[in-house]
Design a protein around this motif. Structure first.
Motif, PDB file in Angstrom:
ATOM      1  N   ALA A  94       7.668  10.311  -3.404  1.00 20.79           N
ATOM      2  CA  ALA A  94       6.662  10.396  -4.404  1.00 20.79           C
ATOM      3  C   ALA A  94       5.552   9.157  -4.638  1.00 20.79           C
ATOM      4  N   PRO A  95       4.255   9.376  -4.734  1.00 15.04           N
ATOM      5  CA  PRO A  95       3.374   8.200  -4.682  1.00 15.04           C
ATOM      6  C   PRO A  95       3.638   7.291  -5.731  1.00 15.04           C
ATOM      7  N   PHE A  96       4.350   7.742  -6.930  1.00 15.25           N
ATOM      8  CA  PHE A  96       4.701   6.817  -8.203  1.00 15.25           C
ATOM      9  C   PHE A  96       5.453   5.666  -7.581  1.00 15.25           C
ATOM     10  N   LEU A  97       6.158   5.795  -6.569  1.00 14.36           N
ATOM     11  CA  LEU A  97       7.217   4.886  -6.044  1.00 14.36           C
ATOM     12  C   LEU A  97       6.544   3.784  -5.179  1.00 14.36           C
ATOM     13  N   GLY A  98       4.980   3.856  -5.010  1.00 16.47           N
ATOM     14  CA  GLY A  98       4.181   2.999  -4.272  1.00 16.47           C
ATOM     15  C   GLY A  98       4.540   1.511  -4.238  1.00 16.47           C
ATOM     16  N   PRO A  99       4.648   0.850  -5.413  1.00 17.39           N
ATOM     17  CA  PRO A  99       5.052  -0.558  -5.684  1.00 17.39           C
ATOM     18  C   PRO A  99       6.262  -0.985  -4.989  1.00 17.39           C
ATOM     19  N   ALA A 100       7.283  -0.001  -4.980  1.00  9.17           N
ATOM     20  CA  ALA A 100       8.453  -0.230  -4.266  1.00  9.17           C
ATOM     21  C   ALA A 100       8.748   0.030  -2.793  1.00  9.17           C
ATOM     22  N   GLY A 101       7.729   0.996  -2.196  1.00 12.57           N
ATOM     23  CA  GLY A 101       7.892   1.055  -0.751  1.00 12.57           C
ATOM     24  C   GLY A 101       7.301   2.263  -0.353  1.00 12.57           C
ATOM     25  N   THR A 102       5.960   2.671  -0.282  1.00 10.97           N
ATOM     26  CA  THR A 102       5.423   3.509   0.476  1.00 10.97           C
ATOM     27  C   THR A 102       4.453   3.461   1.460  1.00 10.97           C
ATOM     28  N   MET A 103       4.316   2.028   1.861  1.00 13.37           N
ATOM     29  CA  MET A 103       3.209   1.490   2.869  1.00 13.37           C
ATOM     30  C   MET A 103       3.494   1.965   4.057  1.00 13.37           C
ATOM     31  N   HIS A 104       2.262   2.101   4.817  1.00 12.39           N
ATOM     32  CA  HIS A 104       2.483   2.178   6.442  1.00 12.39           C
ATOM     33  C   HIS A 104       1.313   1.351   6.950  1.00 12.39           C
ATOM     34  N   MET A 105       1.554   0.952   8.191  1.00 10.73           N
ATOM     35  CA  MET A 105       0.387   0.002   8.654  1.00 10.73           C
ATOM     36  C   MET A 105       0.761   0.088  10.465  1.00 10.73           C
ATOM     37  N   THR A 106       0.119  -0.656  11.238  1.00 10.27           N
ATOM     38  CA  THR A 106       0.151  -0.823  12.431  1.00 10.27           C
ATOM     39  C   THR A 106       1.352  -1.953  12.848  1.00 10.27           C
ATOM     40  N   ILE A 107       1.924  -2.338  13.728  1.00 11.65           N
ATOM     41  CA  ILE A 107       2.860  -3.415  13.960  1.00 11.65           C
ATOM     42  C   ILE A 107       2.164  -4.593  13.933  1.00 11.65           C
ATOM     43  N   GLY A 108       0.919  -4.574  14.412  1.00 10.32           N
ATOM     44  CA  GLY A 108       0.273  -5.771  14.430  1.00 10.32           C
ATOM     45  C   GLY A 108      -0.242  -6.055  13.106  1.00 10.32           C
ATOM     46  N   ASP A 109      -0.609  -5.409  12.127  1.00  9.18           N
ATOM     47  CA  ASP A 109      -0.844  -5.630  10.768  1.00  9.18           C
ATOM     48  C   ASP A 109       0.333  -6.119   9.821  1.00  9.18           C
ATOM     49  N   LEU A 110       1.495  -5.475  10.394  1.00  8.22           N
ATOM     50  CA  LEU A 110       2.745  -6.006   9.835  1.00  8.22           C
ATOM     51  C   LEU A 110       3.033  -7.576  10.449  1.00  8.22           C
ATOM     52  N   ALA A 111       2.877  -7.832  11.751  1.00 11.28           N
ATOM     53  CA  ALA A 111       3.075  -9.193  12.250  1.00 11.28           C
ATOM     54  C   ALA A 111       2.127 -10.020  11.291  1.00 11.28           C
ATOM     55  N   ARG A 112       0.974  -9.808  11.118  1.00  6.47           N
ATOM     56  CA  ARG A 112      -0.070 -10.268  10.582  1.00  6.47           C
ATOM     57  C   ARG A 112       0.374 -10.738   9.090  1.00  6.47           C
ATOM     58  N   TRP A 113       0.829 -10.033   8.422  1.00  7.15           N
ATOM     59  CA  TRP A 113       1.349 -10.183   6.730  1.00  7.15           C
ATOM     60  C   TRP A 113       2.363 -11.019   7.067  1.00  7.15           C
ATOM     61  N   GLY A 114       3.522 -11.187   8.055  1.00  3.76           N
ATOM     62  CA  GLY A 114       4.404 -11.954   8.270  1.00  3.76           C
ATOM     63  C   GLY A 114       3.871 -13.365   8.483  1.00  3.76           C
ATOM     64  N   GLN A 115       3.033 -13.247   9.131  1.00  6.77           N
ATOM     65  CA  GLN A 115       2.287 -14.712   9.640  1.00  6.77           C
ATOM     66  C   GLN A 115       1.657 -15.428   8.641  1.00  6.77           C
ATOM     67  N   GLU A 116       1.036 -14.664   7.563  1.00  3.64           N
ATOM     68  CA  GLU A 116       0.510 -15.248   6.339  1.00  3.64           C
ATOM     69  C   GLU A 116       1.542 -15.909   5.424  1.00  3.64           C
ATOM     70  N   HIS A 117       2.467 -15.356   5.464  1.00  6.08           N
ATOM     71  CA  HIS A 117       3.627 -15.803   4.699  1.00  6.08           C
ATOM     72  C   HIS A 117       4.315 -16.963   5.525  1.00  6.08           C
ATOM     73  N   LEU A 118       4.288 -17.011   6.645  1.00  6.58           N
ATOM     74  CA  LEU A 118       5.044 -18.008   7.490  1.00  6.58           C
ATOM     75  C   LEU A 118       3.958 -19.350   7.356  1.00  6.58           C
ATOM     76  N   ARG A 119       2.744 -19.072   7.431  1.00  2.00           N
ATOM     77  CA  ARG A 119       1.674 -19.981   7.300  1.00  2.00           C
ATOM     78  C   ARG A 119       1.913 -20.705   5.816  1.00  2.00           C
ATOM     79  N   GLY A 120       1.967 -20.039   4.829  1.00  2.00           N
ATOM     80  CA  GLY A 120       2.053 -20.389   3.473  1.00  2.00           C
ATOM     81  C   GLY A 120       3.421 -21.224   3.323  1.00  2.00           C
ATOM     82  N   GLU A 121       4.461 -20.867   3.811  1.00  2.00           N
ATOM     83  CA  GLU A 121       5.644 -21.438   3.761  1.00  2.00           C
ATOM     84  C   GLU A 121       5.494 -22.878   4.527  1.00  2.00           C
ATOM     85  N   ARG A 122       4.652 -22.850   5.481  1.00  2.00           N
ATOM     86  CA  ARG A 122       4.425 -24.253   6.237  1.00  2.00           C
ATOM     87  C   ARG A 122       3.394 -25.238   5.749  1.00  2.00           C
TER      88      ARG A 122
END
Length: 387
Positions: free
Chosen positions: A262-290
């Motif tokens: 159900a959409p109300f669970l959104g903040p816990a886990g209903t997102m979709h995206m391309t594999i490239g955008d998922l990698a870009r999100w990981g990259q943003e966190h990698l950059r921040g951690e570094r």
């Protein structure tokens, strides 16, 4: 890092009768030799695990190394997946919700130590009044794992999703805590629904709009959406598949919109995206951690990746695994029909994201492939292209 390093951390789905428990993952498919490309490794995993499709992307802080996809959008159908297809990422959504909390902390509209009593009022927060945002985001609030199935009967389809979340907050905070604030780790999807409700109360905007305005817009993650990707009757996007549960049985493709929670669970886990955008999100966190500022300050990224106790591994929407002096920061997710993981090694400046539409039963094979890739550590001089 061993191939069984990752543990299942998924958004439990009230719609699917599949138990989702944390546990050590096993190697379920051989991982190809480290000399092969990521695409070749993923194809080997797909065939060995008999999955409809797999997609993956590797990245460094400077850019993406490789993007690959193989297989078909729906079992039994010849239409092949592409690198531009959309994939459900389940509980990886939690890292977006925690980042939104981080934006309000940076603006001094919230503090990590803000309590539910301060945010909702002591009368509404009741026995959870002493729970801090640190407790909430690290699954130490004493909350139940999931919204009771019976709750669906009390929610009106005509209600806006923001109003549904408010109602859920009142019901959940009216219960008894399973533990004292900050005491026990109890993985809780409803904790992140409450975090979403806090964001909505503070800003006056739906969580979905905040994700677009604060994260996906600035980062140009244009593929990000909510719910099961695709539309019924059209195979423009992959289908998630249900595993019947018995060995050797065939996966069953599930059509949207019945292929998500159900959409109300959104903040816990209903997102979709391309594999490239998922990698870009990981990259943003990698950059921040570094140490590089991005949509958040580097210090805030590091705070998101910091478990609340020295004996803990779950931080704020991310899991941290230590192997000597090295760390792997990661999260996975599934609504039981899909499986996804994003993981990175800050010291090696290397990350990987892998997704499949082959159900949660593929978790062991996908996690093994991610762990093996990070362990292989391609040479730092390998070419990258900005995503």
């Amino acid at each position: 890092m061993s191939r069984s390093a990752f543990r299942v951390v998924v958004v439990a789905a009230s719609l699917w009768a599949v138990p989702l428990l944390a546990g050590t993952l096993r190697d379920q498919a051989p991982v190809a030799a480290g000399t092969q490309t990521l695409g070749a490794r993923l194809e080997a995993v797909r065939k060995a695990a008999d999955l409809p499709a797999v997609a993956g992307a590797s990245f460094r802080s400077a850019g993406v190394l490789e993007v690959a996809a193989s297989g078909v959008r729906r079992a039994g159908d010849p239409v092949e997946v592409t690198t531009g297809d959309l994939w459900h990422v389940g509980s990886i959504t939690k890292s977006f919700t925690s980042a939104l909390i981080g934006t309000l902390v940076e603006r001094k509209e919230l503090a990590w130590t803000s309590t539910l009593g301060e945010l909702f009022g002591a009368a509404r927060a009741r026995q959870f009044a002493g729970v801090t945002l640190i407790d909430l985001l690290s699954h130490r609030a004493g909350l139940p794992g999931n919204v009771p199935v019976s709750m669906n009967a009390h929610l009106s389809a005509a209600q806006a999703v923001v109003e549904q979340r408010k109602q859920i907050v009142d019901v959940l905070l009216g219960g008894d805590p399973a533990s004292a604030p900050g005491d026990q780790y109890l993985y809780s999807n409803v904790g992140y629904v409450i975090a979403g409700a806090i964001l909505e109360a503070k800003t006056g905007k739906p969580w979905e709009d905040l994700v677009r305005a604060e994260i996906t817009g600035p980062l140009k993650l244009s593929s990000v959406g909510f719910g099961a990707p695709g539309a019924p009757g059209s195979l423009q996007q992959p289908r998630g598949h249900r595993h019947p549960g018995s060995p050797g049985s065939k996966l069953i493709p599930i059509e949207p919109p019945l292929a998500d929670n159900a959409p109300f669970l959104g903040p816990a886990g209903t997102m979709h995206m391309t594999i490239g955008d998922l990698a870009r999100w990981g990259q943003e966190h990698l950059r921040g951690e570094r140490g590089t500022d991005g949509i958040l300050r580097a210090a805030t990224f590091r705070r998101l990746h910091m478990p609340p106790r020295t004996d803990a591994t779950y931080a704020f929407g991310w899991v941290v695994r230590r192997d000597g002096d090295r760390r792997t920061i990661w999260h996975n997710g599934s609504n039981t029909l899909w499986y996804a993981i994003v993981a990175f090694d800050p010291e090696a400046d290397l990350g990987v994201a892998i997704v499949t539409n082959g159900s949660i039963a593929a978790a062991g094979a996908i996690d093994a492939a991610a762990a093996a890739f990070l362990k292989s550590r391609p040479p730092a001089g390998a070419s990258v292209w900005p995503f």
